[in-house]
Design a protein around this motif. Structure first.
Motif, PDB file in Angstrom:
ATOM      1  N   SER A 463       0.807  -1.222   0.000  1.00 24.75           N
ATOM      2  CA  SER A 463       0.000   0.000   0.000  1.00 24.75           C
ATOM      3  C   SER A 463       0.834   1.262   0.000  1.00 24.75           C
ATOM      4  CB  SER A 463      -0.909   0.000   1.236  1.00 24.75           C
ATOM      5  OG  SER A 463      -0.129  -0.021   2.417  1.00 24.75           O
ATOM      6  N   GLY A 464       2.131   1.131   0.278  1.00 28.70           N
ATOM      7  CA  GLY A 464       2.994   2.303   0.319  1.00 28.70           C
ATOM      8  C   GLY A 464       2.779   3.165   1.540  1.00 28.70           C
ATOM      9  N   LEU A 465       2.168   2.570   2.607  1.00 31.06           N
ATOM     10  CA  LEU A 465       1.886   3.338   3.821  1.00 31.06           C
ATOM     11  C   LEU A 465       2.975   3.201   4.867  1.00 31.06           C
ATOM     12  CD1 LEU A 465      -1.931   2.511   4.190  1.00 31.06           C
ATOM     13  CD2 LEU A 465      -0.860   4.537   3.184  1.00 31.06           C
ATOM     14  N   GLY A 466       4.068   2.550   4.498  1.00 30.41           N
ATOM     15  CA  GLY A 466       5.168   2.397   5.446  1.00 30.41           C
ATOM     16  C   GLY A 466       4.930   1.220   6.352  1.00 30.41           C
ATOM     17  N   GLY A 467       5.734   1.107   7.394  1.00 31.70           N
ATOM     18  CA  GLY A 467       5.602  -0.012   8.317  1.00 31.70           C
ATOM     19  C   GLY A 467       6.784  -0.949   8.194  1.00 31.70           C
ATOM     20  N   SER A 468       6.850  -1.890   9.124  1.00 34.50           N
ATOM     21  CA  SER A 468       8.007  -2.775   9.198  1.00 34.50           C
ATOM     22  C   SER A 468       8.050  -3.782   8.070  1.00 34.50           C
ATOM     23  CB  SER A 468       8.003  -3.514  10.549  1.00 34.50           C
ATOM     24  OG  SER A 468       6.813  -4.275  10.700  1.00 34.50           O
ATOM     25  N   HIS A 469       6.939  -3.959   7.342  1.00 29.01           N
ATOM     26  CA  HIS A 469       6.924  -4.925   6.251  1.00 29.01           C
ATOM     27  C   HIS A 469       6.533  -4.254   4.944  1.00 29.01           C
ATOM     28  CE1 HIS A 469       7.576  -8.394   8.845  1.00 29.01           C
ATOM     29  NE2 HIS A 469       6.715  -7.857   9.686  1.00 29.01           N
ATOM     30  N   GLY A 470       7.041  -3.064   4.720  1.00 30.39           N
ATOM     31  CA  GLY A 470       6.835  -2.402   3.446  1.00 30.39           C
ATOM     32  C   GLY A 470       5.431  -1.884   3.244  1.00 30.39           C
ATOM     33  N   GLY A 471       4.704  -1.645   4.288  1.00 25.69           N
ATOM     34  CA  GLY A 471       3.372  -1.084   4.173  1.00 25.69           C
ATOM     35  C   GLY A 471       2.379  -2.022   3.523  1.00 25.69           C
ATOM     36  N   ARG A 472       2.391  -3.288   3.863  1.00 27.85           N
ATOM     37  CA  ARG A 472       1.451  -4.246   3.300  1.00 27.85           C
ATOM     38  C   ARG A 472       0.089  -4.150   3.970  1.00 27.85           C
ATOM     39  NH1 ARG A 472       4.934  -9.780   2.040  1.00 27.85           N
ATOM     40  NH2 ARG A 472       6.485  -8.784   0.696  1.00 27.85           N
ATOM     41  N   THR A 473      -0.937  -4.213   3.154  1.00 32.28           N
ATOM     42  CA  THR A 473      -2.313  -4.089   3.632  1.00 32.28           C
ATOM     43  C   THR A 473      -3.125  -5.296   3.165  1.00 32.28           C
ATOM     44  OG1 THR A 473      -2.199  -1.677   3.568  1.00 32.28           O
ATOM     45  CG2 THR A 473      -4.396  -2.666   3.559  1.00 32.28           C
ATOM     46  N   THR A 474      -4.018  -5.743   4.013  1.00 25.97           N
ATOM     47  CA  THR A 474      -4.896  -6.860   3.677  1.00 25.97           C
ATOM     48  C   THR A 474      -6.279  -6.335   3.341  1.00 25.97           C
ATOM     49  OG1 THR A 474      -3.709  -8.372   5.134  1.00 25.97           O
ATOM     50  CG2 THR A 474      -5.935  -8.999   4.498  1.00 25.97           C
ATOM     51  N   ARG A 475      -6.820  -6.781   2.232  1.00 25.07           N
ATOM     52  CA  ARG A 475      -8.182  -6.424   1.852  1.00 25.07           C
ATOM     53  C   ARG A 475      -8.925  -7.653   1.361  1.00 25.07           C
ATOM     54  NH1 ARG A 475      -8.193  -0.530  -1.266  1.00 25.07           N
ATOM     55  NH2 ARG A 475      -7.807   0.733   0.601  1.00 25.07           N
ATOM     56  N   SER A 476     -10.242  -7.499   1.239  1.00 20.90           N
ATOM     57  CA  SER A 476     -11.046  -8.620   0.772  1.00 20.90           C
ATOM     58  C   SER A 476     -12.255  -8.112   0.011  1.00 20.90           C
ATOM     59  CB  SER A 476     -11.504  -9.480   1.953  1.00 20.90           C
ATOM     60  OG  SER A 476     -12.378  -8.733   2.779  1.00 20.90           O
ATOM     61  N   ALA A 477     -12.820  -8.988  -0.781  1.00 19.97           N
ATOM     62  CA  ALA A 477     -14.051  -8.706  -1.505  1.00 19.97           C
ATOM     63  C   ALA A 477     -14.894  -9.971  -1.495  1.00 19.97           C
ATOM     64  CB  ALA A 477     -13.758  -8.266  -2.942  1.00 19.97           C
ATOM     65  N   ARG A 478     -16.157  -9.782  -1.681  1.00 18.14           N
ATOM     66  CA  ARG A 478     -17.097 -10.906  -1.655  1.00 18.14           C
ATOM     67  C   ARG A 478     -17.856 -10.932  -2.978  1.00 18.14           C
ATOM     68  NH1 ARG A 478     -19.816 -12.962   3.173  1.00 18.14           N
ATOM     69  NH2 ARG A 478     -21.725 -14.086   2.642  1.00 18.14           N
ATOM     70  N   ILE A 479     -17.860 -12.078  -3.640  1.00 19.97           N
ATOM     71  CA  ILE A 479     -18.539 -12.230  -4.920  1.00 19.97           C
ATOM     72  C   ILE A 479     -19.401 -13.487  -4.878  1.00 19.97           C
ATOM     73  CG2 ILE A 479     -16.745 -11.037  -6.226  1.00 19.97           C
ATOM     74  CD1 ILE A 479     -15.644 -13.776  -7.057  1.00 19.97           C
ATOM     75  N   PRO A 480     -20.420 -13.584  -5.742  1.00 24.88           N
ATOM     76  CA  PRO A 480     -21.216 -14.819  -5.805  1.00 24.88           C
ATOM     77  C   PRO A 480     -20.367 -15.968  -6.347  1.00 24.88           C
ATOM     78  CG  PRO A 480     -22.342 -12.982  -6.887  1.00 24.88           C
ATOM     79  CD  PRO A 480     -20.937 -12.538  -6.652  1.00 24.88           C
ATOM     80  N   PHE A 481     -20.586 -17.165  -5.832  1.00 32.14           N
ATOM     81  CA  PHE A 481     -19.880 -18.323  -6.365  1.00 32.14           C
ATOM     82  C   PHE A 481     -20.630 -18.801  -7.604  1.00 32.14           C
ATOM     83  CE2 PHE A 481     -17.965 -22.448  -6.768  1.00 32.14           C
ATOM     84  CZ  PHE A 481     -16.689 -22.277  -6.250  1.00 32.14           C
ATOM     85  N   PRO A 482     -19.935 -19.000  -8.726  1.00 34.47           N
ATOM     86  CA  PRO A 482     -20.618 -19.341  -9.983  1.00 34.47           C
ATOM     87  C   PRO A 482     -21.331 -20.690  -9.922  1.00 34.47           C
ATOM     88  CG  PRO A 482     -18.247 -19.598 -10.214  1.00 34.47           C
ATOM     89  CD  PRO A 482     -18.470 -18.928  -8.902  1.00 34.47           C
ATOM     90  N   LYS A 483     -22.434 -20.774 -10.654  1.00 35.22           N
ATOM     91  CA  LYS A 483     -23.211 -22.001 -10.747  1.00 35.22           C
ATOM     92  C   LYS A 483     -23.281 -22.441 -12.198  1.00 35.22           C
ATOM     93  CE  LYS A 483     -26.092 -20.671  -6.811  1.00 35.22           C
ATOM     94  NZ  LYS A 483     -27.475 -20.432  -6.332  1.00 35.22           N
ATOM     95  N   GLY A 484     -23.676 -23.660 -12.405  1.00 35.90           N
ATOM     96  CA  GLY A 484     -23.792 -24.175 -13.761  1.00 35.90           C
ATOM     97  C   GLY A 484     -23.468 -25.645 -13.806  1.00 35.90           C
ATOM     98  N   SER A 485     -23.816 -26.319 -14.910  1.00 37.70           N
ATOM     99  CA  SER A 485     -23.643 -27.766 -15.016  1.00 37.70           C
ATOM    100  C   SER A 485     -22.256 -28.163 -15.499  1.00 37.70           C
ATOM    101  CB  SER A 485     -24.690 -28.347 -15.975  1.00 37.70           C
ATOM    102  OG  SER A 485     -24.529 -27.772 -17.265  1.00 37.70           O
ATOM    103  N   ASN A 486     -21.472 -27.218 -15.977  1.00 36.41           N
ATOM    104  CA  ASN A 486     -20.175 -27.532 -16.558  1.00 36.41           C
ATOM    105  C   ASN A 486     -19.056 -26.947 -15.709  1.00 36.41           C
ATOM    106  OD1 ASN A 486     -17.762 -26.719 -18.437  1.00 36.41           O
ATOM    107  ND2 ASN A 486     -18.834 -28.383 -19.492  1.00 36.41           N
ATOM    108  N   ARG A 487     -18.125 -27.816 -15.297  1.00 34.66           N
ATOM    109  CA  ARG A 487     -17.044 -27.371 -14.410  1.00 34.66           C
ATOM    110  C   ARG A 487     -16.187 -26.302 -15.065  1.00 34.66           C
ATOM    111  NH1 ARG A 487     -12.431 -31.520 -12.553  1.00 34.66           N
ATOM    112  NH2 ARG A 487     -14.124 -32.496 -11.379  1.00 34.66           N
ATOM    113  N   GLN A 488     -15.862 -26.482 -16.329  1.00 35.72           N
ATOM    114  CA  GLN A 488     -14.986 -25.528 -16.998  1.00 35.72           C
ATOM    115  C   GLN A 488     -15.632 -24.148 -17.073  1.00 35.72           C
ATOM    116  OE1 GLN A 488     -11.904 -26.334 -17.727  1.00 35.72           O
ATOM    117  NE2 GLN A 488     -11.428 -24.239 -18.397  1.00 35.72           N
TER     118      GLN A 488
END
Length: 647
Positions: A463-488
Motif C-alpha cells: 500500500s505504500g503506507l510504510g511499516g516494518s513490512h513495506g506497508g502491506r495491507t490486507t483487503r477482501s471482496a465478496r462475490i457470488p460463487f458461480p453455478k452451472g452444469s459444466n465445471r470448466q
C-alpha cells in the motif's frame, strides 16, 4: 508435571455405574443450565501421522513434515531431538544427526490441476464429473465414495508404499514450483470423522451425542444426555470389560498426589452421579479412539470433563495416544498449572494483555483467578472479553457444543503467497487457486449435497503506507460463487470475476492471494445440486432449446453481476495485524493453505464478514423503525391538535 506421559495409566476408578438408581433432570445437549459431559478428541501430530499411515512407517520413526524449508508438523519421536515447528531442513538434520526423516507437503501446479481436471472430465463422460459405483447412505452422505478415495491414497500395497517412501524421503520443494496442497490430509480427516460418527451412532445411538468439528484434527462431543442416562450401557456391548479398559487408558488429573486408589472427591465419595457420568464419558472416549485405530490405524488423545475449556486442557495430560479426565473439584489446580497462552482463546492478543496485568512471576490462569478482579479486567479488556477471561480462569465455560452436520468444514479455501505481482502476471496464480477451489467444491457437493453461495477474495498488497513490512495491507471482496452444469464454465466464470474485481480495486502489487468458498446451502438429492452436476445437454438439444437457455444464461449473468456490485466488501486491517500477517508470510515464504492457523484465520475472517453484513442489515432495519416511530408520533400530535382545536 509431564502431562501424563510417564504417569501410571491405571488410576481411574473402576466403580460400576449400572446400579445407579437415582436420576436428575439433565440439561439438553446444548448445555443450557446444569453440568455437562464434554469430550475433546485430538489426533496426535495429525499431518505427520497421515504420512506415517500413508507410507506404512513405524510410529517410532522420527518424522517431520515440511512446507518449503519450515517444519509444519513434528511427531513425538522427532521431538525427542529438540526439533520443533518452524525448524528448517538443515537444522532438523543437525539436531537429529541425520536420524530424522523429512517429507514435504504435496505441491500442485496449474499443469497438474489442469491434467487432473481433464482426466476427471474424460473418465466421467457425460455425467458432468459424477463418480460411479457410489451409493448414498440413509443420511445422504457419500460414504462409499469417501472410502474409495481414502483407500486409493492410504491403503496401497506394501511394495508401492516402499517405493513412494524411497522417492519422497528428504526431497525438498520450492515455492516457485506451485502451491502446497492439504487435500490428502482433508481426505484423511473426513474419513476419520466418518468412522467416529458411525461408531457413535452404532453404539450410543443417533441423537444421543452432539459432534462439533473444531478443526481438521479436533472435535468436541457433548454426551451429557447419554452419560446421565445410567439405565443404558455406556457403550452398546461389554460395559464391564470396557470400563476396565477405560480404567487402564485414563489418567485422572491430580491423582498422582493422592493414594492411587482412584478416589478424587474431597468427601471420599466416588459414587456420586457426576462421577459416574464422567466415568461413562471415559468409556465412550476410549472406544471412539479404539474404533478409529482399529479401522484406520490413527492414534488420538482425549480429554473428558464438564465443559470445552477444561476438556481441551485435560487432553494434554493424556498425550500421546491416551486420555485424561478432569473432575470439577480439581479444576482450580488445573488452572494453577495452565500457562495463560495454553488456554483456549488466550494465545493471542488477549493473552498478552492479561499477562501485562500480572506480576512477572505469575503467568497461569490460576494467577488470573487469584490476582485480577473483574473490574481490573474490564478496565483493560472491555466488559464482554473481561467476563469471558474471568470465567475461564475459574474453569467456567458455558459455550455449547454445536452440531456440525457430517463434521463439515465451513469454508473451502486456497491461498498462495508469491513475490510482488501485477495484474498482467497474476493469471497463473488466480487460475491455480480457482481450479483448486472449484474442483474441491464439486467433490464436496457430491459427498455432502451442499453448494456455496459466495466466494471471498482475500489479498495482501503493497500500500505504500510504510511499516516494518513495506506497508502491506490486507483487503477482501465478496462475490457470488458461480453455478452451472459444466465445471470448466464455472472455473472460467470464477477466474473472470476475481480478475475483474482485482482490476477495479487496482491494489497492486499483490503478494498473497486467497479464495474461499463460503455460505454453504444444503441441497436435496433432486434439487439444485443435480442441476449443477447433472448430465450435460447434448448439442442437438441445445439447438432446439437454445433461445431459452440463452435467456436463462443472460438472466443468471445479470443476477451475478448485480450480486458482485452489491456484495463486494472492503476490509482494511489495522497496520499491526497486517505486519503480523506479512511477517508470517515472510517466515514461511508462503503459508498457502497448509497450516491450521491460516485455515482458522480464514474461517474467523468469513465469520467477521458475515457479522458485518448482519450488523449493517440490523442497523438499517433499526433506522427504518425509528423513522416510522417518528412519523407515528407526528400523526398523533396532529390528531391531538385537531381535537383541541375542535374543543
Amino acid at each position: 508435571n509431564n502431562h501424563g506421559q510417564s504417569e501410571p495409566k491405571k488410576i481411574m476408578s473402576t466403580h460400576q455405574d449400572t446400579s445407579r438408581g437415582k436420576k436428575r433432570d439433565r440439561p439438553s445437549s446444548s448445555g443450557s443450565g446444569g453440568k455437562r459431559i464434554v469430550i475433546l478428541i485430538d489426533l496426535d501430530c495429525f499431518y505427520a501421522q497421515c504420512e506415517s499411515v500413508r507410507l506404512g512407517l513405524e510410529k517410532s520413526l522420527p518424522l517431520c513434515l515440511l512446507q518449503w524449508d519450515s517444519a509444519l508438523a513434528v511427531n513425538y519421536a522427532a521431538r525427542s531431538f529438540g526439533i520443533k515447528r518452524g525448524d528448517g531442513f538443515d537444522e532438523i538434520n543437525k539436531k537429529s544427526q541425520g536420524q530424522c526423516v523429512a517429507l514435504h507437503l504435496p505441491v500442485i501446479s496449474v499443469e497438474d490441476i489442469a491434467a487432473s481436471t481433464a482426466a476427471s472430465n474424460s473418465a466421467s463422460g457425460e455425467d458432468g464429473g459424477q463418480q460411479h459405483g457410489d451409493t448414498a447412505t440413509e443420511d445422504g452422505s457419500r460414504s462409499s465414495e469417501l472410502e474409495q478415495s481414502y483407500d486409493s491414497i492410504y491403503n496401497l500395497p506394501a511394495e508401492t508404499r516402499a517405493e513412494m517412501f524411497k522417492k519422497e524421503k528428504n526431497v525438498m520443494r520450492h515455492p516457485h514450483e506451485g502451491k502446497a496442497s492439504l487435500e490428502r490430509y482433508r481426505l484423511a480427516s473426513a474419513r476419520i470423522f466418518s468412522v467416529i460418527t458411525e461408531a457413535l451412532t452404532a453404539n450410543v445411538g443417533k441423537g444421543n451425542f452432539v459432534l462439533e468439528r473444531a478443526s481438521i484434527d479436533e472435535l468436541f462431543l457433548d454426551v451429557s444426555e447419554h452419560c446421565y442416562r445410567t439405565v443404558e450401557p455406556a457403550w452398546k456391548d461389554g460395559t464391564e470389560s470396557l470400563a476396565d479398559a477405560a480404567s487402564k487408558e485414563t489418567v485422572v488429573f491430580g491423582a498422582n498426589t493422592k493414594q492411587m486408589t482412584g478416589e478424587h472427591d474431597n468427601d471420599d465419595d466416588d459414587d456420586d452421579e457426576e462421577s459416574a457420568a464422567l466415568r461413562r464419558g471415559c468409556i465412550m472416549a476410549q472406544n471412539v479412539r479404539k474404533a478409529v485405530f482399529d479401522t484406520l490405524g490413527f492414534t488420538m488423545s482425549a480429554g473428558i470433563s464438564i465443559n470445552k475449556t477444561v476438556a481441551k486442557l485435560g487432553a494434554s495430560y493424556g498425550k500421546p495416544d491416551g486420555q485424561a479426565v478432569v473432575y470439577p473439584e480439581l479444576i482450580p489446580r488445573l488452572m494453577d498449572e495452565t500457562p495463560i497462552r495454553k488456554c483456549r482463546n488466550m494465545g493471542g492478543k488477549i493473552g498478552k494483555q492479561v499477562l501485562s496485568l500480572l506480576p512477572e512471576d505469575e503467568d497461569t490462569m490460576g494467577s488470573v483467578a487469584r490476582l485480577l478482579s473483574l473490574y481490573e479486567l474490564t478496565q483493560r479488556l472491555g466488559r464482554e472479553t473481561a467476563q469471558r477471561v474471568f470465567n475461564a480462569a475459574r474453569g467456567i465455560d458455558g459455550e455449547p457444543v454445536l452440531e456440525t452436520k457430517g463434521a463439515l468444514t465451513k469454508s473451502i479455501t486456497a491461498f498462495k503467497s508469491f513475490g510482488a505481482t501485477y495484474l498482467e502476471d497474476l493469471d497463473k496464480w488466480t487460475r491455480l487457486l480457482a481450479t483448486d477451489v472449484v474442483a474441491r467444491v464439486e467433490q464436496d457437493s457430491k459427498r455432502n449435497e451442499r453448494y456455496p453461495k459466495s466466494c471471498t477474495i482475500q489479498y495482501v498488497f503493497s500500500s505504500g503506507l510504510g511499516g516494518s513490512h513495506g506497508g502491506r495491507t490486507t483487503r477482501s471482496a465478496r462475490i457470488p460463487f458461480p453455478k452451472g452444469s459444466n465445471r470448466q464454465q464455472r472455473l472460467e466464470q470464477l477466474i473472470s470475476k476475481v480478475t475483474d474485481t482485482l482490476a477495479k480495486r487496482d491494489d497492486f502489487p499483490i503478494h498473497r492471494l486467497g479464495l474461499s468458498a463460503i455460505d454453504f446451502e444444503l441441497q436435496s438429492r433432486n434439487g439444485a445440486i443435480d442441476a449443477f452436476f447433472a448430465k450435460q445437454v447434448s448439442p442437438q438439444s441445445q439447438k432446439t432449446s437454445g433461445g431459452g437457455e440463452k435467456s436463462e444464461l443472460q438472466k443468471q449473468q445479470r443476477e451475478q453481476k448485480a450480486g458482485l456490485e452489491t456484495a463486494a466488501i472492503d476490509e482494511s486491517s489495522e497496520q499491526a495485524t497486517n505486519d503480523s500477517k506479512a511477517g508470517s508470510c515472510s517466515k514461511m515464504d508462503s503459508i498457502d493453505d497448509a497450516s491450521k492457523s491460516s485455515c482458522d484465520a480464514d474461517l474467523a475472517y468469513a465469520r467477521n464478514l458475515q457479522a458485518t453484513l448482519n450488523e449493517s442489515a440490523s442497523a438499517s432495519a433499526s433506522f427504518v423503525g425509528v423513522q416510522q416511530q417518528q412519523q407515528q408520533q407526528q400523526q398523533q400530535q396532529q390528531q391531538r391538535r385537531l381535537v383541541v382545536d375542535s374543543s
